[in-house]
Design an enzyme around this catalytic site. Sequence first.
Site, mmCIF file in Angstrom:
data_model
loop_
_atom_site.group_PDB
_atom_site.id
_atom_site.type_symbol
_atom_site.label_atom_id
_atom_site.label_comp_id
_atom_site.label_asym_id
_atom_site.label_seq_id
_atom_site.Cartn_x
_atom_site.Cartn_y
_atom_site.Cartn_z
ATOM 1 N N TRP A 131 0.842 -1.530 -0.399
ATOM 2 C CA TRP A 131 0.148 0.148 -0.589
ATOM 3 C C TRP A 131 0.583 1.773 -0.205
ATOM 4 O O TRP A 131 0.769 1.967 -0.278
ATOM 5 C CB TRP A 131 -0.948 -0.031 1.480
ATOM 6 C CG TRP A 131 -2.120 -0.803 0.947
ATOM 7 C CD1 TRP A 131 -2.567 -2.197 2.131
ATOM 8 C CD2 TRP A 131 -2.797 -1.416 0.030
ATOM 9 N NE1 TRP A 131 -2.899 -2.843 1.865
ATOM 10 C CE2 TRP A 131 -4.014 -2.933 0.463
ATOM 11 C CE3 TRP A 131 -3.512 -0.679 -1.596
ATOM 12 C CZ2 TRP A 131 -4.997 -2.864 -0.201
ATOM 13 C CZ3 TRP A 131 -4.137 -1.250 -1.840
ATOM 14 C CH2 TRP A 131 -5.317 -2.041 -1.426
ATOM 15 N N ASP A 155 -1.644 6.587 6.350
ATOM 16 C CA ASP A 155 -2.691 5.633 6.325
ATOM 17 C C ASP A 155 -2.327 5.104 7.092
ATOM 18 O O ASP A 155 -1.996 3.993 8.079
ATOM 19 C CB ASP A 155 -2.382 4.877 4.741
ATOM 20 C CG ASP A 155 -2.942 4.443 4.388
ATOM 21 O OD1 ASP A 155 -4.215 3.832 4.955
ATOM 22 O OD2 ASP A 155 -2.978 3.554 3.879
ATOM 23 N N LYS A 214 -12.181 -1.750 7.354
ATOM 24 C CA LYS A 214 -10.999 -2.757 7.964
ATOM 25 C C LYS A 214 -11.150 -2.838 9.631
ATOM 26 O O LYS A 214 -11.184 -3.741 10.133
ATOM 27 C CB LYS A 214 -9.140 -2.626 7.800
ATOM 28 C CG LYS A 214 -8.869 -2.871 7.060
ATOM 29 C CD LYS A 214 -9.390 -2.688 5.033
ATOM 30 C CE LYS A 214 -8.844 -3.069 3.949
ATOM 31 N NZ LYS A 214 -7.643 -2.179 3.687
HETATM 32 C C1 LIG Z 1 -6.654 -1.604 2.443
HETATM 33 C C2 LIG Z 1 -6.437 -0.795 2.528
HETATM 34 C C3 LIG Z 1 -5.715 0.298 1.415
HETATM 35 C C4 LIG Z 1 -6.791 0.546 0.585
HETATM 36 O O1 LIG Z 1 -8.114 0.825 0.477
HETATM 37 P P1 LIG Z 1 -9.306 1.372 -0.505
HETATM 38 O O2 LIG Z 1 -10.885 1.195 0.568
HETATM 39 O O3 LIG Z 1 -10.003 0.180 -1.525
HETATM 40 O O4 LIG Z 1 -8.819 2.530 -1.154
HETATM 41 C C5 LIG Z 1 -4.835 1.231 1.645
HETATM 42 N N1 LIG Z 1 -3.844 1.361 2.567
HETATM 43 C C6 LIG Z 1 -3.864 -0.045 3.255
HETATM 44 C C7 LIG Z 1 -2.882 0.477 4.706
HETATM 45 C C8 LIG Z 1 -4.688 -0.941 3.633
HETATM 46 O O5 LIG Z 1 -5.283 -1.712 4.426
#
Ligand SMILES: *Cc1c(COP(=O)(O)O)cnc(C)c1O
Length: 360
Positions: free
Chosen positions: A101, A168, A192
């Site tokens: 990511w 993030d 998540k």
């Molecule tokens: C899942 C994830 C993303 C992407 O999320 P989306 O909702 O699919 O855009 C970005 N960063 C991390 C750390 C993730 O686990």
Amino acid sequence: MRIHNFSAGTAVLPDFVYNKTADANRDYNKTGLSLLETSHRSVVFADILTEAEALLRELKSIPQEYTVLFLADGASQHFAQIPLNLLNNDTEASYLDSGVWASKAINEARLDGKVNVVASGKDDEYRSIPTDFYIPEDNTHFHYTSNNTINGTTLLVVPKTSVPVICDMSTDILSSEIDVTKFGMIYASEQKNAGVAGVSIIIIRNDILDKVNRNIPNISNYAIPADNKPLYITSQVFAIYATSLNLKWLKSQGGVPAIEKRNIEKSGLLYKEIDRNSLFTGRVSNISQRSRMNVTFLPNNPEHEQEFLDFAAERKVVVIKQYADYGGFRASLYNALPIESAKTLIAVMQEYENHKKLNA
Ligand SMILES: *Cc1c(COP(=O)(O)O)cnc(C)c1O
């Protein structure tokens, strides 16, 4: 007994959220309307949003100089949107490459300006996160991923720098106590550890909202939703309600300090079994960086991979297959995953070990 869902995202939620959203789907709070048909401009939704923001501010101790947004998108959107707002051809940003990511965020930023990759875990197949690096003081921002969902590594200490730190936190938001004031901006996909898909949580220090110095689309400018609150684009009414419920549930559990304790216990039990069991090995090379949210491990014998997935599925333990091209297993232990599910996975690993011994 429900299935034990170890999915990395979209992921398990508390029963409280399933039950309340089921009610809201039929008739929200005796309004006579399903929440699915309720306008984002209604008082009903305004109240939901106000409560969601208040809960998030309380749970994370977010000071007033930060704006909270629930935007209709996912974290990937912000890989592109952050550099659009902060970077241009004359400036440089620092990024830490700690996994899949993080690399995506770097690639998006390169479209907008210079990117200084301060360090990369790539040579170690992202089994650890480099911590020794330098961030130039004239950079626009420093970006990193606090929890690497696919690789199962985590950085619990916020890197020190004078430039705004942007993080993030898609897979560890609300999982452990953090000091929001160390960040310029925090963003996370909700599906998540915070809610359902289709919404991202943005926590952004107000001075960062004024840093755009070129023409960018309104839809990409953080200052627009910050001024209009959610109304520039139709809000994800139902998804934000689900998040609000999830936050309410978290508060009822004792908030972030209590859930952090449980997360340490839950992941600790599973790592202990991985280290003990003769058939598996943990994937992360720096033990102190093992994620409490996404536990990654490998079968010592590659032939056991599919066999163990099937063995586990027969016992209602599902979605422990690692991300696409990566081999092995990943068990995601988000806030909402009951400790009983983690204990069930551990019991299945032990049963599998005994089963292999008997058949050896
Ligand atoms: C899942 C994830 C993303 C992407 O999320 P989306 O909702 O699919 O855009 C970005 N960063 C991390 C750390 C993730 O686990």
